[in-house]
Design a protein around this motif. Structure first.
Motif, short mmCIF file in Angstrom:
data_model
loop_
_atom_site.label_atom_id
_atom_site.label_comp_id
_atom_site.label_asym_id
_atom_site.label_seq_id
_atom_site.Cartn_x
_atom_site.Cartn_y
_atom_site.Cartn_z
N VAL A 195 0.71 -1.27 0.18
CA VAL A 195 0.09 0.03 -0.14
C VAL A 195 0.81 1.24 -0.17
O VAL A 195 1.84 1.35 0.54
CB VAL A 195 -0.88 0.17 1.11
CG1 VAL A 195 -1.48 1.36 1.28
CG2 VAL A 195 -1.85 -1.18 1.22
N ASP A 196 0.64 2.09 -1.02
CA ASP A 196 1.24 3.25 -0.98
C ASP A 196 0.78 4.77 -0.60
O ASP A 196 1.40 5.60 -0.14
CB ASP A 196 1.59 3.60 -2.50
CG ASP A 196 2.33 2.57 -3.27
OD1 ASP A 196 3.55 1.94 -2.68
OD2 ASP A 196 2.09 1.91 -4.42
N GLY A 197 -0.77 4.56 -0.32
CA GLY A 197 -1.30 5.70 -0.19
C GLY A 197 -2.57 5.21 0.46
O GLY A 197 -3.02 4.19 0.36
N VAL A 198 -3.40 6.32 1.05
CA VAL A 198 -4.64 5.73 1.85
C VAL A 198 -5.54 7.09 1.54
O VAL A 198 -5.23 8.22 1.83
CB VAL A 198 -4.47 5.32 3.43
CG1 VAL A 198 -5.87 4.97 3.85
CG2 VAL A 198 -3.38 4.29 3.54
N TYR A 199 -6.78 6.56 1.24
CA TYR A 199 -8.13 7.81 1.21
C TYR A 199 -8.59 7.44 2.59
O TYR A 199 -9.26 6.38 2.86
CB TYR A 199 -8.71 7.37 0.08
CG TYR A 199 -9.99 8.35 0.22
CD1 TYR A 199 -10.13 9.61 -0.10
CD2 TYR A 199 -11.42 7.33 0.40
CE1 TYR A 199 -11.50 10.24 -0.20
CE2 TYR A 199 -12.54 8.42 0.51
CZ TYR A 199 -12.69 9.61 0.16
OH TYR A 199 -13.95 10.38 0.21
N VAL A 200 -8.60 8.47 3.46
CA VAL A 200 -9.36 8.63 4.91
C VAL A 200 -10.73 9.04 4.75
O VAL A 200 -10.80 10.27 4.44
CB VAL A 200 -8.32 8.94 5.81
CG1 VAL A 200 -8.94 9.08 7.08
CG2 VAL A 200 -7.12 8.23 5.80
N ALA A 201 -11.58 8.10 4.94
CA ALA A 201 -13.30 8.67 4.97
C ALA A 201 -13.81 8.21 6.21
O ALA A 201 -15.05 7.95 6.09
CB ALA A 201 -13.93 8.47 3.81
N SER A 202 -13.19 8.08 7.41
CA SER A 202 -13.52 7.58 8.67
C SER A 202 -14.39 8.86 9.34
O SER A 202 -14.17 9.99 9.01
CB SER A 202 -12.52 7.08 9.50
OG SER A 202 -11.51 8.11 9.44
N PRO A 203 -15.09 8.58 10.57
CA PRO A 203 -15.53 9.74 11.35
C PRO A 203 -14.29 10.92 11.58
O PRO A 203 -12.94 10.50 11.93
CB PRO A 203 -16.17 9.29 12.47
CG PRO A 203 -16.36 7.92 11.99
CD PRO A 203 -15.29 7.26 11.23
N ILE A 204 -14.71 11.91 11.64
CA ILE A 204 -13.82 13.25 11.75
C ILE A 204 -12.90 12.99 12.94
O ILE A 204 -11.76 13.43 13.02
CB ILE A 204 -14.73 14.47 11.81
CG1 ILE A 204 -15.40 14.93 10.56
CG2 ILE A 204 -13.56 15.50 11.98
CD1 ILE A 204 -16.63 15.67 10.60
N ALA A 205 -13.36 12.55 13.98
CA ALA A 205 -12.80 12.40 15.26
C ALA A 205 -11.54 11.58 15.11
O ALA A 205 -10.64 11.69 16.16
CB ALA A 205 -13.80 11.94 16.50
N LEU A 206 -11.55 10.77 14.16
CA LEU A 206 -10.27 9.76 13.82
C LEU A 206 -9.38 10.29 12.76
O LEU A 206 -8.50 9.52 12.89
CB LEU A 206 -11.08 8.33 13.42
CG LEU A 206 -11.95 7.67 14.32
CD1 LEU A 206 -12.44 6.43 13.77
CD2 LEU A 206 -11.36 7.35 15.75
N HIS A 207 -9.91 11.12 12.29
CA HIS A 207 -8.83 11.67 11.11
C HIS A 207 -7.45 12.00 11.50
O HIS A 207 -6.65 11.36 10.96
CB HIS A 207 -9.57 13.17 10.45
CG HIS A 207 -10.66 12.70 9.59
ND1 HIS A 207 -11.21 13.74 8.61
CD2 HIS A 207 -11.38 11.56 9.46
CE1 HIS A 207 -12.32 13.13 8.14
NE2 HIS A 207 -12.30 12.06 8.51
N ALA A 208 -7.22 12.66 12.65
CA ALA A 208 -5.77 13.09 13.04
C ALA A 208 -4.99 12.01 13.26
O ALA A 208 -4.00 11.74 12.81
CB ALA A 208 -5.94 14.25 13.97
N ARG A 209 -5.52 11.38 14.23
CA ARG A 209 -4.72 10.11 14.63
C ARG A 209 -4.46 8.97 13.52
O ARG A 209 -3.36 8.69 13.40
CB ARG A 209 -5.37 9.37 15.70
CG ARG A 209 -5.61 9.72 17.15
CD ARG A 209 -6.64 9.05 18.17
NE ARG A 209 -8.02 9.71 17.68
CZ ARG A 209 -8.93 9.32 18.59
NH1 ARG A 209 -8.69 8.63 19.36
NH2 ARG A 209 -10.12 10.08 18.38
N GLN A 210 -5.54 8.56 12.82
CA GLN A 210 -5.21 7.59 11.71
C GLN A 210 -4.44 8.31 10.77
O GLN A 210 -3.42 7.44 10.33
CB GLN A 210 -6.59 7.38 11.02
CG GLN A 210 -7.52 6.56 11.90
CD GLN A 210 -8.89 6.30 11.35
OE1 GLN A 210 -9.17 7.10 10.25
NE2 GLN A 210 -9.52 5.08 11.71
N THR A 211 -4.57 9.41 10.27
CA THR A 211 -3.62 10.33 9.41
C THR A 211 -2.28 10.39 9.59
O THR A 211 -1.24 10.12 8.95
CB THR A 211 -4.00 11.66 8.88
OG1 THR A 211 -5.74 11.35 8.44
CG2 THR A 211 -3.28 12.18 7.81
#
Length: 327
Positions: free
Chosen positions: A64-80
């Motif tokens: 995996v080279d990249g990720v599209y993140v469309a989780s709930p907003i509260a998770l964006h920063a930690r996951q990203t």
């Protein structure tokens, strides 16, 4: 080949996969969900050979080279941040996070690890928005903008029936401003720059912000922003100048675009078919991944949008629990 994973299984992820499939040299190869069966089903439905229920395993994957993140907003920063630190490029859905401080940490992680981070503010990337921006000089001195995004949510009836869909849960960083108002805030900054001050009012259903109105002060110009997830508007947006008014069918999703000059004549501009499109933002993201474009302009817009969204929530009385801000 740029191999992409997706986080999130909603309709916006479906739209993004369709947009990514139009970009040469890109393949969607993996899906992540907290439930492995859900991840597998979603991946297989889109021809992806990999699925994960562990963010750590996704970060560690060499496929995996990249990720599209469309989780709930509260998770964006930690996951990203976890993905960026693992060397993955990230396109994260709007709003990218709930504070400018978090956004700065996210971009710092991208820079430190030599990868691309972009916020999925779809409307500002479109030719439609470029046409709006390029037409502003024809209006003369700008005096007023009325920007609107009012859309009856497809999940509102479920909410009224006693359910709590994610989009109606403030514990996940959600609400009408965060979901729809962000398009108006980002577009306003993109067109006019940073406002001097904000005032406004929100309507709440319990602790969830259902609709609202913002007034942004630009000195001799004001921008009025109206948004709702519990009602539908049929009115266009407009930008008023001393020479004429630019009429915008739908500020986020396109349509007809024309100027009505003060003398009464009308100039039709190049609009587009109305509807939600992620094609432009997806191309811009992969241009940056491929080194064909630099992220500096979009980074500045995302940071400024995060800042104004914070100021807007303060003006509107919108409060999130502390865990929403955790990184």
């Amino acid at each position: 080949m740029i191999r992409m994973a997706v986080i999130g299984r909603g309709w916006i992820t479906e739209k993004w996969i369709g947009a990514a499939q139009k970009v040469p040299g890109v393949a969607v190869t993996a899906a992540y969900s907290r439930n492995l069966a859900d991840a597998r089903a979603f991946a297989q439905a889109h021809g992806a050979p990999l699925w994960f229920d562990s963010l750590e395993a996704l970060c560690a994957s060499r496929e995996v080279d990249g990720v599209y993140v469309a989780s709930p907003i509260a998770l964006h920063a930690r996951q990203t941040i976890a993905l960026l630190e693992a060397g993955k490029h990230v396109l994260v859905e709007k709003p990218m996070t709930v504070s400018r401080a978090n956004a700065e940490k996210m971009f710092q992680a991208a820079q430190a690890h030599g990868v691309v981070l972009m916020e999925g503010l779809r409307s500002v990337h479109t030719p439609y928005m470029a046409a709006i921006r390029n037409s502003l000089p024809k209006l003369g001195v700008l005096r007023k903008a009325r920007l609107s995004y009012c859309q009856y949510s497809s999940k509102f009836d479920a909410y009224k029936a006693g359910q709590l869909p994610n989009t109606f849960n403030p514990a996940l960083g959600n609400g009408a401003l965060m979901d729809l108002g962000v398009y108006l805030v980002a577009g306003m900054i993109h067109l006019f720059g940073m406002p001097r001050a904000l005032t406004g009012h929100s309507g709440f259903l319990g602790t969830w912000e259902a609709n609202g109105a913002l007034l942004a002060d630009y000195g001799a110009m004001q921008a009025e922003l109206s948004y709702s997830k519990i009602s539908q508007s049929a009115l266009p947006s407009e930008i008023q100048g001393e020479k004429g008014t630019l009429v915008i069918d739908h500020f986020a999703d396109g349509g007809r675009l024309y100027i009505r000059y003060r003398g009464g004549e009308t100039e039709e501009l190049e609009g587009c078919a109305p509807g939600i499109s992620l094609d432009a933002e997806t191309r811009d993201f992969f241009d940056m991944v491929k080194g064909k474009a630099q992220p500096a302009d979009w980074q500045a817009l995302s940071l400024n949008t995060a800042q104004v969204m914070e100021e807007a929530r303060a003006a509107l009385g919108i409060h999130f629990p502390p865990e929403v801000f955790a990184v």
